[in-house]
Design an enzyme around this catalytic site. Structure first.
Site, short mmCIF file in Angstrom:
data_model
loop_
_atom_site.label_atom_id
_atom_site.label_comp_id
_atom_site.label_asym_id
_atom_site.label_seq_id
_atom_site.Cartn_x
_atom_site.Cartn_y
_atom_site.Cartn_z
CE LYS A 195 99.06 57.29 26.34
NZ LYS A 195 98.16 56.94 25.24
NE ARG A 196 101.29 47.28 25.38
CZ ARG A 196 100.01 47.03 25.59
NH1 ARG A 196 99.43 47.54 26.49
NH2 ARG A 196 99.33 46.04 24.60
#
Ligand code: BMP
Length: 255
Positions: free
Chosen positions: A83-84
């Site tokens: 979940k960058r």
């Protein structure tokens, strides 16, 4: 090979839409899970958090898990769940870690800083980018269900933006939780054949049957992630087999 092509080939070969979440940093345990389930999955998804928690040793284990799959089961795509999402300059470094160091096939991304900021990930054209749209957790409604002036909810707008950003290139996918079957139906209507990564089955309470029906699935357009309820089962292969069997008709349907 492009991520979504690799996923489709693997899903057809194994007749499965099941993705197992490799959320445990014990290499021998994960190796055993992979060896027992490699013919039942369309992808594996290690969540970076479980490895980062162990510091340098954890990151080493994450690399080892990726290398083990790449060497022994190269046909199975790996989704790094990290979940960058940051400013562009920082995203370049996140992309390097995922695609050059780990050499995974896809990554999950936060769209909150704007899809344009995620351009450094797009430069890796064969890699899949999977944006959070409607997450599986109960708190997801706090922000994601807020109504905008145009009458849409935030998550619907995000979904539209992702579809627009992809422009038919087939690099982007979206996350919609299995715990939201109504939203899944709505999302499906808006995205055509775009692939949805679907967490929430098992430990979070959703069932495969909640989301795999004619209204929500076109065939090879879902990656159904199951973590704990397979990893913690007394017989993980059997638990994986049960999910795979439920997905078999759908995965056999379409190119
Ligand atoms: P489990 O099947 O054990 O609940 O695991 C779900 C996995 O999917 C976890 O790695 C979690 O971080 C991730 N996830 C989720 O549960 N909901 C989302 O909306 C997005 C996720 O990536």
């Amino acid at each position: 090979m492009r991520f979504f092509d690799k996923y489709k080939i693997c899903a057809k070969q194994n007749k499965s839409l099941l993705c197992i979440g490799l959320d445990n940093a014990d290499f021998e345990f994960i190796k055993k899970i992979i060896d027992e389930t490699h013919d039942l999955v369309c992808a594996y998804k290690p969540n970076s958090a479980f490895y980062e928690a162990g510091g340098a040793k954890g990151i080493e284990t994450l690399k080892k898990v990726c290398m083990y799959i790449q060497k022994n089961y190269p046909e199975i795509p790996i989704i790094l769940d990290a979940k960058r999402g940051d400013i562009g300059n920082t995203n370049e470094q996140y992309a390097k870690f995922a695609f050059e160091y780990l050499q995974v096939d896809a990554i999950t991304l936060h769209p909150y800083q704007g899809l344009g900021a995620l351009a450094p990930f797009e430069k890796y054209q064969d890699k899949g980018l999977i944006a959070l749209v409607k997450t599986s957790n109960p708190e997801s409604s706090e922000l994601q269900d807020m109504k905008l002036e145009n009458g849409k909810m935030v998550w619907e707008q995000v979904l539209e933006e992702v579809v627009k950003r992809d422009g038919g290139k087939g690099q982007w996918g979206v996350v919609v939780g299995a715990t939201h079957p109504e939203e899944m139906k709505m999302a499906r209507k808006m995205i055509g054949n775009m692939v949805v990564l679907v967490p929430g089955v098992g430990a979070q309470g959703a069932k495969v049957e909640d989301i795999l029906n004619d209204e929500t699935s076109n065939g090879l357009d879902m990656i159904i992630n199951v973590g704990r309820s397979i990893l913690q089962a007394s017989d993980p292969r059997q638990a994986a087999k049960e999910v795979q069997l439920l997905t078999i008709n759908y995965s056999a349907q379409k190119e």
